[in-house]
Write a protein that holds these residues in place. Structure first.
Motif, short mmCIF file in Angstrom:
data_model
loop_
_atom_site.label_atom_id
_atom_site.label_comp_id
_atom_site.label_asym_id
_atom_site.label_seq_id
_atom_site.Cartn_x
_atom_site.Cartn_y
_atom_site.Cartn_z
N PHE A 60 0.83 -1.20 0.00
CA PHE A 60 0.00 0.00 0.00
C PHE A 60 0.87 1.25 0.00
CE2 PHE A 60 0.55 -1.32 4.43
CZ PHE A 60 1.02 -0.16 5.02
N ILE A 61 0.25 2.39 -0.30
CA ILE A 61 0.94 3.67 -0.34
C ILE A 61 0.48 4.49 0.86
CG2 ILE A 61 1.36 5.77 -1.69
CD1 ILE A 61 2.37 3.31 -3.11
N PRO A 62 1.38 4.79 1.81
CA PRO A 62 0.97 5.60 2.96
C PRO A 62 1.08 7.10 2.67
CG PRO A 62 3.22 4.84 3.27
CD PRO A 62 2.76 4.28 1.94
N LEU A 63 0.06 7.83 3.10
CA LEU A 63 0.05 9.28 3.03
C LEU A 63 0.00 9.79 4.47
CD1 LEU A 63 -0.45 11.88 1.13
CD2 LEU A 63 -2.82 11.61 1.83
N ILE A 64 0.98 10.59 4.86
CA ILE A 64 1.07 11.10 6.23
C ILE A 64 0.75 12.59 6.22
CG2 ILE A 64 2.52 11.39 8.26
CD1 ILE A 64 1.98 8.47 7.53
N ILE A 65 -0.27 12.96 6.98
CA ILE A 65 -0.64 14.37 7.16
C ILE A 65 -0.23 14.74 8.58
CG2 ILE A 65 -2.55 16.02 7.20
CD1 ILE A 65 -3.97 14.05 5.23
N ASN A 66 0.78 15.59 8.69
CA ASN A 66 1.47 15.81 9.95
C ASN A 66 1.04 17.12 10.61
OD1 ASN A 66 3.28 15.42 12.03
ND2 ASN A 66 5.04 16.19 10.87
N ALA A 69 5.95 17.91 14.94
CA ALA A 69 7.33 17.99 14.48
C ALA A 69 7.56 17.09 13.28
CB ALA A 69 8.27 17.59 15.62
N PRO A 70 8.48 17.45 12.39
CA PRO A 70 8.73 16.62 11.21
C PRO A 70 9.34 15.27 11.57
CG PRO A 70 10.36 18.38 11.38
CD PRO A 70 9.32 18.66 12.41
N PHE A 71 9.19 14.32 10.65
CA PHE A 71 9.80 13.01 10.77
C PHE A 71 11.13 13.02 10.02
CE2 PHE A 71 5.28 12.16 11.26
CZ PHE A 71 5.25 11.30 12.35
N THR A 72 12.06 12.16 10.47
CA THR A 72 13.35 12.02 9.80
C THR A 72 13.41 10.65 9.15
OG1 THR A 72 14.41 13.42 11.47
CG2 THR A 72 15.84 12.05 10.12
N LEU A 73 13.81 10.62 7.86
CA LEU A 73 13.86 9.36 7.11
C LEU A 73 15.30 9.04 6.72
CD1 LEU A 73 10.79 10.16 6.77
CD2 LEU A 73 10.90 8.90 4.61
N TYR A 83 10.78 15.43 6.85
CA TYR A 83 9.53 15.65 6.15
C TYR A 83 8.45 16.07 7.13
CZ TYR A 83 11.48 13.22 2.08
OH TYR A 83 12.26 12.84 1.02
N GLU A 84 7.62 17.00 6.68
CA GLU A 84 6.41 17.34 7.42
C GLU A 84 5.32 16.34 6.99
OE1 GLU A 84 6.19 19.70 9.71
OE2 GLU A 84 8.01 20.87 9.40
N SER A 85 4.53 16.69 6.01
CA SER A 85 3.53 15.78 5.46
C SER A 85 4.08 15.21 4.16
CB SER A 85 2.22 16.53 5.21
OG SER A 85 1.69 17.02 6.43
N PHE A 86 3.83 13.91 3.91
CA PHE A 86 4.48 13.27 2.77
C PHE A 86 3.72 12.02 2.34
CE2 PHE A 86 6.30 11.62 6.69
CZ PHE A 86 6.30 10.26 6.50
N ALA A 87 4.11 11.50 1.19
CA ALA A 87 3.64 10.20 0.70
C ALA A 87 4.86 9.39 0.28
CB ALA A 87 2.68 10.35 -0.48
N CYS A 105 -0.39 13.01 13.96
CA CYS A 105 -0.54 12.93 12.51
C CYS A 105 -1.74 12.08 12.15
CB CYS A 105 0.72 12.36 11.87
SG CYS A 105 1.13 10.68 12.38
N LEU A 106 -2.02 12.08 10.87
CA LEU A 106 -3.11 11.30 10.30
C LEU A 106 -2.54 10.53 9.13
CD1 LEU A 106 -6.65 12.78 9.65
CD2 LEU A 106 -5.69 10.98 8.25
N GLN A 107 -2.85 9.25 9.04
CA GLN A 107 -2.34 8.42 7.95
C GLN A 107 -3.49 7.86 7.13
OE1 GLN A 107 0.84 5.73 8.88
NE2 GLN A 107 0.39 4.35 7.19
N VAL A 108 -3.36 7.97 5.82
CA VAL A 108 -4.28 7.34 4.88
C VAL A 108 -3.50 6.28 4.12
CG1 VAL A 108 -5.87 7.66 2.95
CG2 VAL A 108 -5.54 9.51 4.61
N ASN A 109 -3.97 5.06 4.10
CA ASN A 109 -3.34 4.00 3.32
C ASN A 109 -4.14 3.77 2.04
OD1 ASN A 109 -1.26 3.52 5.16
ND2 ASN A 109 -2.52 2.12 6.36
N PHE A 110 -3.48 4.00 0.91
CA PHE A 110 -4.10 3.81 -0.40
C PHE A 110 -3.61 2.51 -1.02
CE2 PHE A 110 -4.16 8.48 -0.12
CZ PHE A 110 -5.44 8.78 -0.58
#
Length: 290
Positions: A60-66, A69-73, A83-87, A105-110
């Motif tokens: 699946f493709i995760p979409l993160i609406i943050n 604080a930003p996440f580090t990848l 990243y703040e909000s990302f896919a 945050c909020l995550q949508v899995n597509f």
């Protein structure tokens, strides 16, 4: 126009332990968005200590609406990226994701075909990459994130997501029929279906199918089959009472246990037993807590 779901079932889970304290709210999307939207999750973490998690390849493709604080990848590239909000597109290797000790945050899995319609770009353009939501959706992304942040509760946030996603789907082109047929065949079989057989049923050559699939899904049918088998085997390994690895390998469609072990190492960077030991189910595969 999509109407609000008055009796939407929302489950709440809470955890307190080595990864800090967190709450997660989960809900299904509006029925009209299924199967292209898998689920919604609202997440809040308060731990005070940086936490690193190993995110594994998934179908699946995760979409993160943050909202925090930003996440580090860390995805094997030279430098860490924040990243703040990302896919994130389809990866075939693990990505290490760090949070600073708090997250909201909020995550949508597509599904991949859902992401194709929602993002409006060929999935080949984001495969193996993580991209800022503003770069994918344009200036409207910031307004939408702010509106979600200001919405006072999760039921209304999920309803807002329904309407926003439905509007983008309505304006998008439909996925390629051949890709959709083969994708559903792979998904139903958990990656075990013969790709040659699926291509023959769809009336295309394997080479042509691979080209179509890479554009719309982000990877070839062979790679997606590997990821689906891996997900299936990982799920079985987490069940209680657990089966032996040889039995899991057989049921998931691997040639033997050695084949399963190689695939686990290539896709997760860990042996099957190491992955099972690190996996904390709802809190993810923990790499470390500062």
């Amino acid at each position: 126009m999509i109407e609000n779901i008055q009796d939407r079932r929302i489950t709440r889970l809470a955890y307190e332990g080595e990864a800090g304290s967190w709450e997660i709210w989960r809900a299904l999307p509006h029925p009209s968005l299924v199967p292209h939207v898998i689920d919604y999750s609202g997440y809040r973490e308060t731990g005070g200590k940086p936490v690193w998690r190993r995110e594994l390849p998934s179908s699946f493709i995760p979409l993160i609406i943050n909202f925090d604080a930003p996440f580090t990848l860390r995805d094997g590239r030279a430098a860490e990226t924040r990243y703040e909000s990302f896919a994130a597109g389809i990866y075939s290797a693990p990505v290490i994701v760090g949070s600073a000790g708090s997250a909201h945050c909020l995550q949508v899995n597509f599904s991949p075909l859902g992401a194709l319609q929602f993002l409006g770009v060929a999935q080949s353009e984001i495969a193996g990459r993580t991209l800022a939501l503003a770069d994918l959706l344009g200036p409207g992304a910031g307004r939408f994130i702010a509106e979600l942040h200001d919405t006072p509760d999760w039921p209304r946030r999920f309803a807002l997501l329904d309407r926003f996603i439905a509007a983008r789907f309505a304006a998008a082109r439909a996925p390629n029929d051949t890709v959709r047929q083969v994708w559903h065949g792979l998904k139903r079989s958990k990656g075990a279906a013969s790709i040659a057989g699926l291509a023959e049923d769809a009336g295309v050559s394997r080479r042509h199918l691979a080209k179509l699939f890479r554009t719309e899904i982000g990877t070839t049918p062979k790679t997606m089959a590997r990821i689906l088998r891996f997900e299936h085997a990982r799920h079985m390994a987490g069940t209680v009472p657990r089966q032996g690895w040889a039995d899991i390998a057989y049921e998931a469609g691997y040639a033997d246990q050695a084949h399963l072990t190689r695939e686990f190492r290539e896709l997760s960077g860990l042996s099957p037993s190491e992955l099972l030991r690190k996996d904390r189910a709802e809190t993810g595969v923990l790499e470390g807590v500062a």
